[in-house]
Write an enzyme that holds these catalytic residues in place. Structure first.
Site, PDB file in Angstrom:
ATOM      1  N   ILE A 198       1.878   4.744 -10.620  1.00 27.04           N
ATOM      2  CA  ILE A 198       2.696   3.718 -10.705  1.00 27.04           C
ATOM      3  C   ILE A 198       4.207   4.228 -10.914  1.00 27.04           C
ATOM      4  CG2 ILE A 198       3.165   1.791 -12.537  1.00 27.04           C
ATOM      5  CD1 ILE A 198       0.425   1.685 -12.998  1.00 27.04           C
ATOM      6  N   ASP A 257       2.344   3.185 -23.926  1.00 20.88           N
ATOM      7  CA  ASP A 257       0.900   3.117 -23.690  1.00 20.88           C
ATOM      8  C   ASP A 257       0.307   3.401 -25.071  1.00 20.88           C
ATOM      9  OD1 ASP A 257      -1.384   3.294 -22.281  1.00 20.88           O
ATOM     10  OD2 ASP A 257      -0.687   5.018 -21.073  1.00 20.88           O
ATOM     11  N   LYS A 289       1.968  12.633 -21.149  1.00 25.84           N
ATOM     12  CA  LYS A 289       1.709  11.408 -22.021  1.00 25.84           C
ATOM     13  C   LYS A 289       1.517  12.113 -23.458  1.00 25.84           C
ATOM     14  CE  LYS A 289      -0.132   7.876 -18.925  1.00 25.84           C
ATOM     15  NZ  LYS A 289      -0.912   7.113 -18.535  1.00 25.84           N
TER      16      LYS A 289
END
Lengths: 506, 506
Positions: A198, A257, A289
């Site tokens: 993405i 997220d 992340k």
């Protein structure tokens, strides 16, 4: 109110009906309210958007997927009635007020999400509330189960099922292309599904697609995995946990997220393919992340506990993600690098080492002792390459493919060090931006090959990395970005000069 | 990328460009990303939505207001370039992480909101984060000032300016129609702007519109207010604090009104008309925006402090909002009730009393002693009626209008008590739902007249309220709802039966 149907093929991500403002006034409905559309015996609920000119009063515009549900002919009359919000909006409100959601509430919410019953505004409120207020482990288990229950599941006839997932965020992480054949060559069943990029330069599905098909339905996936022992498929075509795909489309523009959603997203897709043993790679470091070890440990703890409640035995490996894994970034370049290791290359060392460690853990989870040694033997003996070729063949690719056959970008340019010193830092996100500007992941040959890692000695004028592109225009754009972003910073030998005390004599 | 312009007149609430998925893939942009559209020397940034069928590759759909900025001809080519998110998205992320925003960050955020630079997803995240994490008083002051600065302001040549605001949520609250003429008749300048109903049965602007125009530009509003001393205008047409109108469209579907946003919303519109003295009515009770006295006191404290920082002297009155004010609910019915009091009626007592108390406070803020006595004198002497007629005339209405001339719904039905007892409770929200089902606020004659208040003695078969509608179909719908919602609950004389001890003898 009876309105005439008019079609507008635009997917707003919601089931949307466009109404003329005067009809809205008459019915007392506003933008973002809901109406029920009835046609013969079919009914669909849609979210209202308004127009003053695109429709005449008395017409209703059916956007995106709204019309598929009820299928009236163009110009046919529909009965339109205002209706209330789904109950799920109340549950989102509860989460906004930091209250615990019951199992039933979470089931209703996930069902509404998967059926696209919620608007973008409501989904964004859900993601934001979850980011801020979180979920406890009980809620997260329910969220995961609900996401599994609202999608497809695959049941394998032979077991146990082994699986692997990398939390992502580190560029160049092509280890799945090596781990899957090694584990399958050891006789374990590993039906691996992966995503496309993405915001990264290449997802595993983008890389595998360079040399094989990745888009299979559940039946075909099952057949290949059971026959060959492994598969490397695109998960997106399988409708596993479809609520997740809808939520991701709202997380993406916000750049968040939420912890519970990340956990549920990973685990629901693994549960849906019936994983019994799961290894999770948690790349940790700046620009991933998971920037800190503390956070990595929290994720590991939660993945393991969540797995326990779902009947999946989970192990986690926190890996170094502060700089790219290996040298290649971008679909074809990464495919080349991975296959060259299967062919016998001992470098890049970071890819080989990571592959063997992760494969070793999976082998040990499968009861094979001295996992890393066995993984190394499978790789070095050529058994992994043999299994890789079987998988490629089963996925419709050329099994005799060699790494050097893979086409990479025709246009390239080196980026040189401006000064001598040591490489102080590599910025993952900036490298990804450059690879994307060069055309990754859509242009398969686009990407980067980097020559220096953090701590490497660098001489002025030496190439730091090469940018590849499939067309010259994108190469120029990417090169323009390299100057702006400077993703690889060379620090001089003297990091700071500390002037001493100067005494003036008069 | 060069794409051909195609127009779609649909206002998604954002500046939206529709692209074919294949062009998105080529440019590496996703749903919700941004692109810059260039045409000659004009540029506009739009949020990407995708389609597979509505457009061909090579076309771009310009939705809603996007095209006004750059105005290419249909079919003309536009230069399309991917671009990043506005900085404001980072500031929303900061608020999601419960961090304080700087003055500059708030200014940028409000500017982006007012220019429609943010998507629905981003706006929803802002409202949700604000609901959960709030703002301190410094941030709220900056928010208010930024909302004033991004809109129109009105400066009066004579002063000081008095103003009045009701926080809302209580049905039947038509007191503005009485307060404005009383205060103006006392010689004070009160240029009152009001809103239309969103989820209520009638906003002040909806009520005034029954007998006068409410839509004025700033120049005309100033002229009327300065000549007559008072005006009752619709605020929506004036472009005061336009960011607020955009935020309200996202608050509405979520059913939230974050504390800081509510404060800034009220105060920005008052600051924009240059209010020096402001009275805020805070209706408190079940079913209003402020259910508890604790919350009412918090609002009062914050309004006063915020006013102090903005140079507005604020007083607050917490009023009883647990049941409707007066008897009438709905535009024409409320207009009738208010005008009948100006004409000399002493009832409903709740309207008269609330009017005189609020007007009295405003007069005292203007240096007029014994405010309530003076307000009563102005009302009972007919001076208020005289001033009301001057205002109506200035607003283009008939100054000789009598309350009984106002047309109310031709169709009506009584709702009767099923049993005798005392009226235990009135549910504001359910009454509003019924009035809206009957056609309020769009059908001016629709609404309710209620005959009993909490604590009233009720005999079985006695009318509790009458529903009015402009058409029979809506009357029937509203009556159907009365059975389902039962907004006025009659409790029997015996509230609970407590059985004694029974001894059995064997």
């Amino acid at each position: 109110m009876k309105l005439k149907a008019k079609y507008i093929d635009m997917d707003t991500g919601e089931i949307t009906a466009l109404l003329h403002v005067s009809d809205c006034l008459e019915m007392g409905v506003h933008e973002q309210d809901r109406i029920k559309l009835k046609h013969e015996n079919e009914t669909v609920t849609a979210i209202v958007h308004t127009t003053e000119r695109y429709l005449k009063p008395g017409e209703v515009g059916l956007l995106g997927k709204a019309f598929q549900f009820i299928g009236p002919e163009l110009g046919e009359s529909l009965e339109v009635v205002p209706t209330g919000k789904p109950e799920s909006v109340e549950f989102i409100r509860k989460k906004m007020d930091d209250l615990e959601l019951s199992t039933q509430e979470i089931n209703t919410l996930v069902t509404d999400i998967s059926l696209r019953n919620l608007s973008q505004v409501e989904l964004s409120a859900y993601v934001t509330a979850l980011h801020i207020n979180g979920m406890n482990i009980r809620e997260t288990v329910d969220l995961t189960k609900a996401m599994v229950d609202t999608g497809e599941t695959i049941e394998f006839d032979r077991g146990p099922v082994f699986d692997f997932h990398s939390v992502g965020g580190v560029p160049g992480n092509k280890v799945t292309l090596l781990v899957v054949p090694i584990v399958a060559a050891a006789g374990l069943l590993i039906p691996k599904t992966s995503s496309r990029a993405i915001s990264s330069a290449a997802g595993t599905a983008d890389i595998v697609e360079v040399f094989a098909n990745v888009n299979f339905d559940a039946k075909k996936l099952k057949k290949i995995a059971e026959e060959v022992g492994g598969i490397m498929a695109w998960g997106g075509g399988l409708n596993l946990a479809p609520a997740d795909d809808i939520i991701i489309k709202v997380e993406y523009p916000l750049g968040v997220d939420p912890h519970a959603q990340l956990l549920a997203s990973v685990m629901s897709k693994k549960k849906a393919v019936g994983a019994d043993h799961l290894l999770i790679d948690i790349p940790m470091g700046q620009g991933t992340k998971v920037p800190t070890m503390e956070m990595a440990k929290q994720y590991a703890h939660d993945f393991i506990e969540l797995g326990d409640k779902l009947g999946i035995r989970v192990e986690c490996a926190v890996t170094y993600g502060g700089q790219p894994v290996g040298r290649a970034i971008g679909p074809a370049l990464e495919a080349r690098e991975a296959i060259s290791i299967l062919e016998g290359s001992k470098t890049p060392n970071s890819v080989v080492e990571k592959t063997l460690t992760l494969s070793g853990i999976l082998l040990e989870m499968g009861g094979i002792i001295r996992g890393v040694d066995n993984a190394r033997e499978i790789l070095e003996s050529g058994k992994a390459l043999q299994k890789f070729r079987e998988i490629v063949k089963a996925q419709g690719g050329n099994p005799d493919l060699k790494s050097e056959d893979i086409a990479i970008g025709k246009f390239k340019a080196d980026v040189l060090a401006k000064k001598s010193g040591y490489l102080g830092s590599i910025m993952n996100k900036q490298l990804v931006q450059i690879a994307r500007a060069a055309g990754s992941p859509k242009d398969k040959g686009a990407g980067l090959v980097i020559y220096k890692k953090v701590g490497s000695k660098v001489d002025a004028g030496e190439p730091l990395y090469t940018v590849y592109a499939d067309n010259e225009n994108k190469l120029n754009q990417a090169i323009g970005l390299t100057r702006k972003l400077e993703p690889m910073a060379v620090a001089g030998m003297v990091l700071a000069r500390m002037p001493g005390i100067t005494r003036y004599q008069s």
